[in-house]
Design an enzyme around this catalytic site. Structure first.
Site, mmCIF file in Angstrom:
data_model
loop_
_atom_site.group_PDB
_atom_site.id
_atom_site.type_symbol
_atom_site.label_atom_id
_atom_site.label_comp_id
_atom_site.label_asym_id
_atom_site.label_seq_id
_atom_site.Cartn_x
_atom_site.Cartn_y
_atom_site.Cartn_z
ATOM 1 N N ASP A 100 0.856 -1.195 0.000
ATOM 2 C CA ASP A 100 0.000 0.000 0.000
ATOM 3 C C ASP A 100 0.892 1.245 0.000
ATOM 4 O O ASP A 100 2.057 1.184 0.404
ATOM 5 C CB ASP A 100 -0.906 0.019 1.242
ATOM 6 C CG ASP A 100 -2.234 0.719 0.979
ATOM 7 O OD1 ASP A 100 -3.273 0.036 0.929
ATOM 8 O OD2 ASP A 100 -2.238 1.963 0.815
ATOM 9 N N ASN A 101 0.341 2.361 -0.483
ATOM 10 C CA ASN A 101 1.089 3.628 -0.436
ATOM 11 C C ASN A 101 0.333 4.682 0.375
ATOM 12 O O ASN A 101 0.622 5.861 0.255
ATOM 13 C CB ASN A 101 1.357 4.167 -1.853
ATOM 14 C CG ASN A 101 0.072 4.570 -2.562
ATOM 15 O OD1 ASN A 101 -1.018 4.173 -2.134
ATOM 16 N ND2 ASN A 101 0.193 5.345 -3.616
ATOM 17 N N ASN A 106 -4.516 6.425 -11.659
ATOM 18 C CA ASN A 106 -4.177 5.455 -10.620
ATOM 19 C C ASN A 106 -4.763 4.078 -10.962
ATOM 20 O O ASN A 106 -4.053 3.074 -11.009
ATOM 21 C CB ASN A 106 -4.708 5.922 -9.264
ATOM 22 C CG ASN A 106 -4.192 5.061 -8.124
ATOM 23 O OD1 ASN A 106 -3.003 5.057 -7.829
ATOM 24 N ND2 ASN A 106 -5.073 4.297 -7.509
ATOM 25 N N THR A 157 -17.022 -3.813 -9.730
ATOM 26 C CA THR A 157 -18.175 -3.366 -8.948
ATOM 27 C C THR A 157 -19.450 -3.561 -9.758
ATOM 28 O O THR A 157 -19.445 -3.468 -10.987
ATOM 29 C CB THR A 157 -18.093 -1.879 -8.494
ATOM 30 O OG1 THR A 157 -19.223 -1.178 -8.986
ATOM 31 C CG2 THR A 157 -16.855 -1.189 -8.948
ATOM 32 N N SER A 188 -20.549 6.850 -13.069
ATOM 33 C CA SER A 188 -19.527 7.739 -12.484
ATOM 34 C C SER A 188 -18.212 7.445 -13.188
ATOM 35 O O SER A 188 -18.050 6.390 -13.822
ATOM 36 C CB SER A 188 -19.358 7.521 -10.974
ATOM 37 O OG SER A 188 -18.379 6.526 -10.717
ATOM 38 N N TYR A 218 -15.348 6.956 -11.674
ATOM 39 C CA TYR A 218 -14.708 5.838 -10.963
ATOM 40 C C TYR A 218 -15.199 4.506 -11.535
ATOM 41 O O TYR A 218 -14.412 3.626 -11.875
ATOM 42 C CB TYR A 218 -15.005 5.930 -9.459
ATOM 43 C CG TYR A 218 -15.052 4.593 -8.776
ATOM 44 C CD1 TYR A 218 -13.892 3.829 -8.631
ATOM 45 C CD2 TYR A 218 -16.256 4.051 -8.297
ATOM 46 C CE1 TYR A 218 -13.936 2.572 -8.030
ATOM 47 C CE2 TYR A 218 -16.310 2.810 -7.710
ATOM 48 C CZ TYR A 218 -15.151 2.072 -7.578
ATOM 49 O OH TYR A 218 -15.189 0.836 -7.002
ATOM 50 N N HIS A 219 -16.541 4.373 -11.643
ATOM 51 C CA HIS A 219 -17.075 3.099 -12.132
ATOM 52 C C HIS A 219 -16.616 2.841 -13.573
ATOM 53 O O HIS A 219 -16.439 1.701 -13.984
ATOM 54 C CB HIS A 219 -18.606 3.088 -12.036
ATOM 55 C CG HIS A 219 -19.106 3.005 -10.622
ATOM 56 N ND1 HIS A 219 -19.548 4.103 -9.925
ATOM 57 C CD2 HIS A 219 -19.196 1.954 -9.762
ATOM 58 C CE1 HIS A 219 -19.903 3.730 -8.707
ATOM 59 N NE2 HIS A 219 -19.701 2.440 -8.572
ATOM 60 N N LYS A 228 -13.437 1.124 -13.592
ATOM 61 C CA LYS A 228 -13.559 -0.309 -13.276
ATOM 62 C C LYS A 228 -13.935 -1.103 -14.537
ATOM 63 O O LYS A 228 -13.501 -2.238 -14.721
ATOM 64 C CB LYS A 228 -14.602 -0.548 -12.179
ATOM 65 C CG LYS A 228 -14.393 0.226 -10.899
ATOM 66 C CD LYS A 228 -13.138 -0.127 -10.148
ATOM 67 C CE LYS A 228 -13.264 -1.393 -9.359
ATOM 68 N NZ LYS A 228 -12.058 -1.606 -8.495
ATOM 69 N N THR A 283 -29.475 11.050 4.969
ATOM 70 C CA THR A 283 -29.448 11.753 3.678
ATOM 71 C C THR A 283 -29.822 10.792 2.548
ATOM 72 O O THR A 283 -28.957 10.194 1.914
ATOM 73 C CB THR A 283 -28.047 12.334 3.415
ATOM 74 O OG1 THR A 283 -27.094 11.282 3.613
ATOM 75 C CG2 THR A 283 -27.718 13.490 4.334
ATOM 76 N N VAL A 284 -31.135 10.667 2.299
ATOM 77 C CA VAL A 284 -31.581 9.874 1.137
ATOM 78 C C VAL A 284 -31.582 10.821 -0.057
ATOM 79 O O VAL A 284 -32.141 11.911 0.007
ATOM 80 C CB VAL A 284 -32.996 9.309 1.385
ATOM 81 C CG1 VAL A 284 -33.522 8.619 0.134
ATOM 82 C CG2 VAL A 284 -32.981 8.348 2.567
ATOM 83 N N GLU A 333 -28.550 10.013 -11.617
ATOM 84 C CA GLU A 333 -28.852 8.577 -11.599
ATOM 85 C C GLU A 333 -30.373 8.398 -11.593
ATOM 86 O O GLU A 333 -31.100 9.315 -11.189
ATOM 87 C CB GLU A 333 -28.264 7.921 -10.337
ATOM 88 C CG GLU A 333 -28.826 8.501 -9.052
ATOM 89 C CD GLU A 333 -28.196 7.971 -7.772
ATOM 90 O OE1 GLU A 333 -27.308 7.123 -7.840
ATOM 91 O OE2 GLU A 333 -28.620 8.421 -6.691
#
Ligand SMILES: NC(=O)c1ccc[n+]([C@@H]2O[C@H](COP(=O)([O-])OP(=O)(O)OC[C@H]3O[C@@H](n4cnc5c(N)ncnc54)[C@H](O)[C@@H]3O)[C@@H](O)[C@H]2O)c1
Length: 396
Positions: free
Chosen positions: A32-33, A132, A158, A193, A195-196, A199, A267-268, A342
């Site tokens: 890990d970093n 990354n 994911t 997103s 990030y997704h 993936k 928080t919905v 979304e």
């Protein structure tokens, strides 16, 4: 006696995974970093409690159990850091059985930037995420290709990669018939997103590596994970994994519990019909273990949907409210304007049988599980900063 290399071994899932395998007699090396800890510092989002360094954690683990977890601190975006794990520069010598110095048989790859809101703060955080996640995955793929192609890569994907299509979600693959001919393809992915999206690109990279060089890969399409209870973490408070409750790094159930404990209305986002598959951290560990015990074959990309049950955001809020009220908290639910782009109501029907078929026994989100989470969070109530709970990173 197998040797498991865990990339991202300081993280929410990485550290419990390291202890889990170590406790079961595997040799474990973690890398890990401190990307996650530094990102939390930079964005000023407090964790629920302070963490010992990874080296300190490994020392404590050794003192408590006599087992060794080997620690390497380094940035896996650096090709030479990654390659040193496979080309003999890192020596895998163990006090318990010094004759065993072999390379890992399995690499569990968690070392990514894992937050959707982080990836959409602005172009800089989008670039950090892209660079990354893709460079680490590519470095891993080439290191395995160049030094030992038989190593099994277990990579975390994911469920968010699939998005919320208006058809049933299959486990990774779909058979398509077109103009009288048929072929099996990766199930369509359409993430909401950045990030997704990284993936999805990871999966594509490794699928390329499987076709080109016959690598062995298992892709675990995981849903949001909750919980802090595993047998190993319960041995000593100092062994607990990290816990974020802010909007950027906290996952929904973990966040709701913290909100309930400090009297912050849950928080919905929007109408709250967003439905996803969830799993307890114990099941992440079981799934990874089963995947390691039954490796993908050479030239196989094996995909499992790693969830145990599905809930809408509204259902989760109501469950947390019920348990919280029974414990004496006054839990309110707030429907706030959705910062994300979304669907707030949609069809959601994923298949998730593959892991159960290879021996995983699911744990479910019960009142008792929620009560235990309430108890743990309440212990650290004095650390909770209400100002970091919600900031409203906008998708649009
Ligand atoms: N936690 C969840 O609910 C969840 C759900 C679905 C998928 N996942 C996936 O599981 C994996 C682990 O998630 P997590 O929740 O444990 O995240 P985490 O941020 O807690 O763990 C990732 C670890 O990787 C390390 N890391 C990142 N980049 C690195 C680099 N360049 N070099 C070395 N180390 C690096 C981080 O410092 C961190 O300790 C991620 O790939 C994530 O996408 C997590």
């Amino acid at each position: 006696m197998n040797h498991i290399l865990i990339l991202g071994g300081d993280g929410y899932l990485g550290w419990p995974t390291a202890m889990y395998f170590s406790n079961r007699g595997y040799r474990v090396t973690v890398v890990d970093n401190y990307f996650r800890r530094n990102a939390c510092l930079e964005l000023d989002v407090g964790m629920l409690y302070a963490l010992p360094s990874l080296v300190e954690r490994a020392k404590m683990w050794h003192e408590l159990t006599g087992n060794e977890i080997k620690v390497v601190i380094g940035d896996l975006q650096e090709p030479e850091v990654m390659r040193s794990l496979f080309d003999g520069r890192i020596r895998y010598d163990w006090a318990v059985n010094p004759s065993f110095t072999g390379l890992p048989d399995t690499v569990v790859h968690y070392a990514e930037q894992p937050s959707a809101p982080y990836s959409l703060i602005n172009h800089r955080y989008a670039n950090i995420t892209l660079q990354n996640n893709l460079v680490v995955t590519n470095n891993l793929m080439f290191a395995v290709r160049d030094f030992e192609r038989d190593i099994h890569i277990v990579k975390l994907g994911t469920m968010g990669e699939y998005g919320t299509p208006n058809i049933d979600i299959e486990e990774g693959w779909i058979e398509i018939e077109h103009k009288g001919r048929a072929e099996r393809f990766l199930f369509p992915r359409q993430a909401s997103s950045l990030y997704h999206t990284t993936k999805i690109m990871d999966t594509d990279l490794l699928w390329f590596g499987v076709r080109m060089w016959e690598l062995r890969v298992t892709d675990l399409m995981q849903g949001p994970v909750y919980g802090l209870e595993t047998d190993e973490m319960e041995m000593d408070d100092r062994l607990k994994t990290l816990f974020n409750y802010d909007e950027i790094f906290g996952t929904i159930i973990n966040r709701f519990i913290v909100q309930a404990v400090v009297g912050y209305p849950l928080t919905v986002y929007g109408r709250g019909g967003q439905t996803r598959g969830y799993l307890h951290v114990r099941d992440t560990l079981q799934c990874v273990e089963k995947a390691c015990e039954t490796p993908a074959k050479r030239g196989e990309l094996r995909i499992f949907n790693q969830i145990m049950e599905t809930f809408a955001a509204n259902e989760l809020a109501e469950m947390v409210q019920k348990v919280g009220n029974e414990l004496g908290y006054d839990v309110q639910i707030d429907h706030i304007p959705n910062p994300r782009k979304e669907a707030e109501e949609h069809y959601y029907h994923p298949t998730y049988q593959g892991l159960i078929d290879i021996g995983v026994t699911p744990h479910y989100l019960t009142d008792r599980v929620l009560e235990n989470m309430f108890k743990t969070v309440a212990q650290y109530r004095h650390n909770i900063r209400e100002d970091v709970i919600f900031r409203g990173v906008q998708w649009g």
